[in-house]
Design a protein around this motif. Structure first.
Motif, PDB file in Angstrom:
ATOM      1  N   ILE A 134       0.842  -1.137   0.049  1.00 56.71           N
ATOM      2  CA  ILE A 134      -0.028  -0.016   0.083  1.00 56.71           C
ATOM      3  C   ILE A 134       0.842   1.258   0.153  1.00 56.71           C
ATOM      4  O   ILE A 134       1.624   1.314   1.028  1.00 56.71           O
ATOM      5  CB  ILE A 134      -1.081   0.126   1.301  1.00 56.71           C
ATOM      6  CG1 ILE A 134      -1.798  -1.162   1.475  1.00 56.71           C
ATOM      7  CG2 ILE A 134      -1.865   1.366   1.310  1.00 56.71           C
ATOM      8  CD1 ILE A 134      -2.587  -1.191   2.444  1.00 56.71           C
ATOM      9  N   PRO A 135       1.046   2.061  -1.095  1.00 55.82           N
ATOM     10  CA  PRO A 135       1.732   2.991  -1.179  1.00 55.82           C
ATOM     11  C   PRO A 135       1.812   4.184   0.107  1.00 55.82           C
ATOM     12  O   PRO A 135       2.757   4.700   0.713  1.00 55.82           O
ATOM     13  CB  PRO A 135       1.328   3.840  -2.383  1.00 55.82           C
ATOM     14  CG  PRO A 135       0.579   2.702  -3.085  1.00 55.82           C
ATOM     15  CD  PRO A 135      -0.141   1.798  -2.324  1.00 55.82           C
ATOM     16  N   ALA A 136       0.530   4.495   0.538  1.00 54.45           N
ATOM     17  CA  ALA A 136       0.322   5.475   1.489  1.00 54.45           C
ATOM     18  C   ALA A 136       0.968   4.829   3.054  1.00 54.45           C
ATOM     19  O   ALA A 136       1.475   5.528   3.689  1.00 54.45           O
ATOM     20  CB  ALA A 136      -1.039   5.661   1.772  1.00 54.45           C
ATOM     21  N   THR A 137       0.885   3.539   3.310  1.00 56.36           N
ATOM     22  CA  THR A 137       1.360   3.086   4.628  1.00 56.36           C
ATOM     23  C   THR A 137       2.385   2.353   4.687  1.00 56.36           C
ATOM     24  O   THR A 137       3.095   1.958   5.592  1.00 56.36           O
ATOM     25  CB  THR A 137       0.108   2.361   5.219  1.00 56.36           C
ATOM     26  OG1 THR A 137      -0.205   1.314   4.321  1.00 56.36           O
ATOM     27  CG2 THR A 137      -1.126   3.030   5.326  1.00 56.36           C
ATOM     28  N   HIS A 138       2.830   2.022   3.446  1.00 53.82           N
ATOM     29  CA  HIS A 138       3.998   1.186   3.159  1.00 53.82           C
ATOM     30  C   HIS A 138       3.677  -0.540   3.522  1.00 53.82           C
ATOM     31  O   HIS A 138       4.405  -1.153   3.976  1.00 53.82           O
ATOM     32  CB  HIS A 138       5.320   1.565   3.793  1.00 53.82           C
ATOM     33  CG  HIS A 138       5.740   2.896   2.827  1.00 53.82           C
ATOM     34  ND1 HIS A 138       7.277   2.962   2.626  1.00 53.82           N
ATOM     35  CD2 HIS A 138       5.066   3.831   2.399  1.00 53.82           C
ATOM     36  CE1 HIS A 138       7.288   4.152   2.027  1.00 53.82           C
ATOM     37  NE2 HIS A 138       6.031   4.575   1.824  1.00 53.82           N
ATOM     38  N   GLU A 139       2.660  -0.787   3.828  1.00 50.68           N
ATOM     39  CA  GLU A 139       2.352  -1.972   4.353  1.00 50.68           C
ATOM     40  C   GLU A 139       2.418  -2.965   3.270  1.00 50.68           C
ATOM     41  O   GLU A 139       1.564  -2.924   2.185  1.00 50.68           O
ATOM     42  CB  GLU A 139       0.842  -2.023   4.952  1.00 50.68           C
ATOM     43  CG  GLU A 139       0.685  -2.880   6.168  1.00 50.68           C
ATOM     44  CD  GLU A 139      -0.836  -2.678   6.408  1.00 50.68           C
ATOM     45  OE1 GLU A 139      -1.531  -3.649   6.954  1.00 50.68           O
ATOM     46  OE2 GLU A 139      -1.411  -1.410   6.549  1.00 50.68           O
ATOM     47  N   LYS A 140       2.911  -4.175   3.567  1.00 52.85           N
ATOM     48  CA  LYS A 140       3.056  -5.233   2.517  1.00 52.85           C
ATOM     49  C   LYS A 140       1.907  -6.336   2.629  1.00 52.85           C
ATOM     50  O   LYS A 140       1.504  -6.669   3.511  1.00 52.85           O
ATOM     51  CB  LYS A 140       4.363  -5.886   2.703  1.00 52.85           C
ATOM     52  CG  LYS A 140       4.816  -6.715   1.571  1.00 52.85           C
ATOM     53  CD  LYS A 140       5.627  -5.919   0.687  1.00 52.85           C
ATOM     54  CE  LYS A 140       6.017  -7.082  -0.609  1.00 52.85           C
ATOM     55  NZ  LYS A 140       6.352  -6.290  -1.977  1.00 52.85           N
TER      56      LYS A 140
END
Ligand code: GLN
Length: 302
Positions: free
Chosen positions: A212-218
């Motif tokens: 997720i680009p906004a949170t850097h969650e993979k």
């Protein structure tokens, strides 16, 4: 980009009455066929919208991508033991291939495949309904996403084909839980309401190697993301996957609520909504909007 979006929106708005709303689900038959919206989000976070982009609608089969991603992220390649990865070339609710393919659906993006995925969700999630919704909310970065009880009940009352599919697969041993429980999850998934903007946000990780680009969650690995994008490309539009690839040239997924989401790897996700469907159950004007978008911007995976 905003100019392109405004222009194609105006162009398609003149002919938005094309197609028919999904009358086989009584609650969807009431939707205003003149709705038209588009939202495009780039992976660096810029949002472009036009028309009814912030109005919620029934995401229907678009939910199959969320469900498959959630299950894939938990069980990995075991997913493919009970569901295939080939295009069906048949309508979304077809029964025919199931008999000679021993109850193994062609792919998870047709009804039969998504019903098997719903069965897996019951097996692996503590609370499938709650976990499914929180997964979508996390992807979209938006807590204000819910399912629509009326749409869910409307399908429960009339979804005879889905009941047939689930029972048929149960007879082959490919549904483990009680058929009513599995269909309850399946209809819940289909009845989730989201806007174009929320869908564009939620699909952005597919354009960003699974993060997720906004949170850097993979959410998915790079390889898993490739696989789901490939499935969307080959199976996201049932027996019109070739036509969508030919005209639009992006991986995507449609729903009979009239929504379509598509992504361009490393660049953007885009969601459109127009309830009038063509004969294959895909949004007539939604497809035209996306065709104009990729043609005018010269962006496609090909
Ligand atoms: N809920 C719908 C059904 O099961 C989903 C179909 C679709 O969006 N293509 O018939």
């Amino acid at each position: 980009m905003q100019n392109v979006i405004d222009n194609i929106y105006q162009q398609v708005k003149c002919q938005v009455h094309n197609g028919n709303v999904a009358r086989y689900i009584p609650e969807l038959a009431k939707i205003d066929p003149d709705k038209l919206g588009i939202a495009l989000k780039t992976i660096d976070g810029v949002l472009y919208v036009a028309g009814d982009a912030n109005e919620s609608f029934s995401i229907q089969s678009i939910s199959k991508v969320f469900a498959t991603s959630l299950v894939f992220s938990v069980i990995g390649d075991d997913l493919w033991r009970r569901v295939g990865k080939e295009p069906s070339g048949s309508s979304f609710n077809s029964l025919v291939q199931l008999e000679y393919e021993n109850g193994i659906p062609r792919n998870p993006l047709i009804n039969a495949g998504a019903i098997v995925v719903a069965d897996m969700m019951i097996d692996i999630l503590a609370n499938p309904e709650k976990d499914f919704l929180s997964f979508i909310r996390r992807l979209a970065g938006d807590q204000n996403i819910h399912f629509d009880e009326k749409v869910k009940n409307s399908e429960k009352d009339t979804g005879f084909r889905n009941v047939a599919l689930a029972n048929f697969m149960k007879s082959f041993g490919n549904i483990h839980n009680h058929v009513d429980d599995v269909l309850d999850i399946y209809f819940m998934m289909c009845s989730v309401s989201m806007s174009c903007t929320q869908l564009a946000n939620a699909f952005l990780f597919f354009a960003n190697h699974g993060m997720i680009p906004a949170t850097h969650e993979k959410i998915l690995t790079i390889s898993q993301t490739k696989r789901l994008n490939a499935l969307m490309q080959t199976c996201g539009f049932y027996d019109e996957a070739g036509e969508f690839t030919f005209r639009v040239g992006l991986p995507g997924k449609s729903g009979v609520g009239g929504g379509i989401v598509a992504i361009l790897p490393k660049q953007y996700s885009v969601a459109v909504w127009s309830p009038g469907l063509n004969g294959k159950g895909n949004s007539e004007s939604g497809m035209l909007l996306l065709e104009l978008l990729t043609t005018k911007t010269g962006t496609s995976i090909f």
